[in-house]
Scaffold this motif. Structure first.
Motif, PDB file in Angstrom:
ATOM      1  N   LEU A  24     -58.192  43.213   8.100  1.00  0.00           N
ATOM      2  CA  LEU A  24     -59.043  42.554   9.086  1.00  0.00           C
ATOM      3  C   LEU A  24     -60.203  43.421   9.574  1.00  0.00           C
ATOM      4  CD1 LEU A  24     -56.225  40.899  11.231  1.00  0.00           C
ATOM      5  CD2 LEU A  24     -57.646  39.812   9.484  1.00  0.00           C
ATOM      6  N   GLY A  25     -60.181  44.701   9.210  1.00  0.00           N
ATOM      7  CA  GLY A  25     -61.251  45.574   9.663  1.00  0.00           C
ATOM      8  C   GLY A  25     -61.135  45.949  11.123  1.00  0.00           C
ATOM      9  N   LEU A  26     -59.908  45.983  11.643  1.00  0.00           N
ATOM     10  CA  LEU A  26     -59.656  46.385  13.026  1.00  0.00           C
ATOM     11  C   LEU A  26     -58.739  47.597  13.028  1.00  0.00           C
ATOM     12  CD1 LEU A  26     -58.957  42.855  14.589  1.00  0.00           C
ATOM     13  CD2 LEU A  26     -61.062  44.179  14.809  1.00  0.00           C
ATOM     14  N   SER A  27     -58.591  48.221  14.169  1.00  0.00           N
ATOM     15  CA  SER A  27     -57.656  49.335  14.260  1.00  0.00           C
ATOM     16  C   SER A  27     -56.266  48.813  14.580  1.00  0.00           C
ATOM     17  CB  SER A  27     -58.105  50.327  15.333  1.00  0.00           C
ATOM     18  OG  SER A  27     -57.967  49.749  16.620  1.00  0.00           O
ATOM     19  N   ALA A  28     -55.244  49.524  14.100  1.00  0.00           N
ATOM     20  CA  ALA A  28     -53.865  49.109  14.355  1.00  0.00           C
ATOM     21  C   ALA A  28     -53.546  49.083  15.846  1.00  0.00           C
ATOM     22  CB  ALA A  28     -52.904  50.034  13.600  1.00  0.00           C
ATOM     23  N   PRO A  29     -53.961  50.089  16.643  1.00  0.00           N
ATOM     24  CA  PRO A  29     -53.685  50.027  18.078  1.00  0.00           C
ATOM     25  C   PRO A  29     -54.307  48.805  18.759  1.00  0.00           C
ATOM     26  CG  PRO A  29     -54.268  52.259  17.445  1.00  0.00           C
ATOM     27  CD  PRO A  29     -54.545  51.402  16.262  1.00  0.00           C
ATOM     28  N   THR A  30     -55.518  48.416  18.307  1.00  0.00           N
ATOM     29  CA  THR A  30     -56.164  47.238  18.896  1.00  0.00           C
ATOM     30  C   THR A  30     -55.340  45.982  18.626  1.00  0.00           C
ATOM     31  OG1 THR A  30     -58.381  48.188  18.708  1.00  0.00           O
ATOM     32  CG2 THR A  30     -58.233  45.792  18.844  1.00  0.00           C
ATOM     33  N   ILE A  31     -54.875  45.834  17.371  1.00  0.00           N
ATOM     34  CA  ILE A  31     -54.075  44.666  17.016  1.00  0.00           C
ATOM     35  C   ILE A  31     -52.773  44.662  17.811  1.00  0.00           C
ATOM     36  CG2 ILE A  31     -52.814  43.533  15.150  1.00  0.00           C
ATOM     37  CD1 ILE A  31     -54.940  44.495  13.226  1.00  0.00           C
ATOM     38  N   SER A  32     -52.123  45.822  17.916  1.00  0.00           N
ATOM     39  CA  SER A  32     -50.859  45.915  18.648  1.00  0.00           C
ATOM     40  C   SER A  32     -51.041  45.519  20.112  1.00  0.00           C
ATOM     41  CB  SER A  32     -50.309  47.342  18.545  1.00  0.00           C
ATOM     42  OG  SER A  32     -49.106  47.470  19.274  1.00  0.00           O
ATOM     43  N   LYS A  33     -52.123  45.998  20.708  1.00  0.00           N
ATOM     44  CA  LYS A  33     -52.374  45.698  22.121  1.00  0.00           C
ATOM     45  C   LYS A  33     -52.635  44.211  22.325  1.00  0.00           C
ATOM     46  CE  LYS A  33     -55.343  47.051  25.991  1.00  0.00           C
ATOM     47  NZ  LYS A  33     -56.458  47.940  26.431  1.00  0.00           N
ATOM     48  N   ARG A  34     -53.397  43.599  21.421  1.00  0.00           N
ATOM     49  CA  ARG A  34     -53.711  42.166  21.570  1.00  0.00           C
ATOM     50  C   ARG A  34     -52.474  41.300  21.375  1.00  0.00           C
ATOM     51  NH1 ARG A  34     -59.257  40.787  18.493  1.00  0.00           N
ATOM     52  NH2 ARG A  34     -58.482  38.690  19.004  1.00  0.00           N
ATOM     53  N   ILE A  35     -51.607  41.684  20.437  1.00  0.00           N
ATOM     54  CA  ILE A  35     -50.376  40.911  20.244  1.00  0.00           C
ATOM     55  C   ILE A  35     -49.446  41.090  21.440  1.00  0.00           C
ATOM     56  CG2 ILE A  35     -48.297  40.692  18.826  1.00  0.00           C
ATOM     57  CD1 ILE A  35     -49.992  41.244  16.388  1.00  0.00           C
ATOM     58  N   ALA A  36     -49.414  42.278  22.022  1.00  0.00           N
ATOM     59  CA  ALA A  36     -48.606  42.497  23.227  1.00  0.00           C
ATOM     60  C   ALA A  36     -49.098  41.608  24.369  1.00  0.00           C
ATOM     61  CB  ALA A  36     -48.659  43.964  23.619  1.00  0.00           C
ATOM     62  N   THR A  37     -50.422  41.464  24.489  1.00  0.00           N
ATOM     63  CA  THR A  37     -50.995  40.586  25.509  1.00  0.00           C
ATOM     64  C   THR A  37     -50.612  39.138  25.244  1.00  0.00           C
ATOM     65  OG1 THR A  37     -52.884  42.086  25.813  1.00  0.00           O
ATOM     66  CG2 THR A  37     -53.153  39.817  26.587  1.00  0.00           C
ATOM     67  N   LEU A  38     -50.618  38.738  23.941  1.00  0.00           N
ATOM     68  CA  LEU A  38     -50.220  37.382  23.572  1.00  0.00           C
ATOM     69  C   LEU A  38     -48.754  37.134  23.925  1.00  0.00           C
ATOM     70  CD1 LEU A  38     -50.748  34.669  22.127  1.00  0.00           C
ATOM     71  CD2 LEU A  38     -50.173  35.828  19.963  1.00  0.00           C
ATOM     72  N   GLU A  39     -47.901  38.129  23.642  1.00  0.00           N
ATOM     73  CA  GLU A  39     -46.472  37.992  23.955  1.00  0.00           C
ATOM     74  C   GLU A  39     -46.270  37.818  25.459  1.00  0.00           C
ATOM     75  OE1 GLU A  39     -44.233  40.515  20.451  1.00  0.00           O
ATOM     76  OE2 GLU A  39     -45.343  41.639  22.001  1.00  0.00           O
ATOM     77  N   ALA A  40     -47.009  38.568  26.253  1.00  0.00           N
ATOM     78  CA  ALA A  40     -46.906  38.444  27.712  1.00  0.00           C
ATOM     79  C   ALA A  40     -47.332  37.055  28.172  1.00  0.00           C
ATOM     80  CB  ALA A  40     -47.758  39.515  28.385  1.00  0.00           C
ATOM     81  N   ARG A  41     -48.361  36.522  27.516  1.00  0.00           N
ATOM     82  CA  ARG A  41     -48.841  35.188  27.878  1.00  0.00           C
ATOM     83  C   ARG A  41     -47.827  34.111  27.494  1.00  0.00           C
ATOM     84  NH1 ARG A  41     -54.713  32.633  26.034  1.00  0.00           N
ATOM     85  NH2 ARG A  41     -54.545  30.675  27.240  1.00  0.00           N
TER      86      ARG A  41
END
Length: 284
Positions: A24-41
């Protein structure tokens, strides 16, 4: 939320944040953080994380099975938009040009793109661009559409022509309105030679009236080239009208539009008529 769900789908099907990040051309920490935010939502975990990788939870597997097909299909469609397959090409062009010196451009373009559906509207009147679908518009004379990009592809000379058998005529046919003609001493001298000045709103019709010996006419060289009887030019007046190709929306035209404009420029360089030259019309 849709973007974050897509990130989850990409991680889940690859089993790794790193692999998803590379794709995807993103960093792994960025993806992890966004999925964590999705899980919280959502209020539940989607992934079990470990040193060996990631694995979807029961909730995560249910979300993956429900969302993955449609999200991946949508992602593929969005990617395809970067290089869309165009099936039609819309051209607006003056009738005398498309039936004359620019016809080889249309022929070459169609042979190069045989599967392309052409929509050509030959019309000598200027239409409101907001009411027409177009890829290219060809216009002659002063441009009034500031919302379009344009490039000059040539110029066409105007000259007064009279048939040999009607040299002493008192009638002048003008297919152009006065505001379209650059006023000058030479123009006023030309007009003063005739007692009657008739406005004819179509240049092809004006050429036919001249060919019938009804009088003289101011004609572009595209029409003069179609005359098949002895004619001569009247007076010293001569006027040049620029020819433009117009397109909309972006300074750099789309590939198909650019290909057509390239052919137009080549035609302008090869045609005497489109280089502003006079057609060889002499009395016999």
């Amino acid at each position: 939320m849709l973007d974050d769900l897509l990130l989850f789908v990409e991680v889940a099907r690859r089993g790794s944040f790193a692999k998803a990040a590379d794709a995807l051309g993103l960093s792994a920490p960025t993806i992890s953080k966004r999925i964590a935010t999705l899980e919280a939502r959502l209020g539940y975990s989607l992934l079990n994380r470990s040193a060996r990788g990631v694995l979807a939870t029961s909730h995560g597997q249910a979300v993956y099975e429900k969302m993955a097909p449609s999200l991946l299909a949508l992602q593929a469609d969005c990617t395809a938009l970067l290089s869309p397959q165009v099936s039609a090409f819309h051209l607006l062009c003056p009738q005398n040009l498309i039936n004359g010196p620019l016809y080889p451009v249309v022929e070459s373009f169609q042979r190069t793109h045989p599967d392309l559906v052409l929509h050509i509207e030959p019309d000598n009147t200027n239409v409101l661009l907001s009411q027409k679908r177009f890829d290219v518009i060809i216009r002659v004379g002063t441009l009034q559409d500031s919302n379009c990009y344009h490039t000059r592809i040539g110029e066409i000379a105007l000259k007064c022509v009279v048939p040999e058998q009607a040299k002493e005529t008192n009638t002048l046919f003008m297919p152009f309105k006065k505001e379209q003609i650059l006023d000058s001493a030479l123009w006023r001298d030309l007009v003063s030679r005739f007692d009657h000045h008739s406005y004819v709103g179509d240049i092809t019709l004006a050429r036919q009236m001249v060919a019938s010996g009804l009088g003289a006419a101011v004609l572009p060289m595209t029409e003069v080239a179609e005359l098949d009887k002895p004619f001569c030019y009247v007076g010293e007046w001569q006027h040049m009208r620029p020819v433009y190709a117009l397109w909309a929306n972006a300074q750099q035209p789309p590939p198909l539009t650019q290909a057509f404009i390239t052919l137009l420029r080549q035609a302008g360089q090869c045609s005497d008529v489109l280089r502003g030259n006079l057609v060889d019309v002499v009395s016999k």
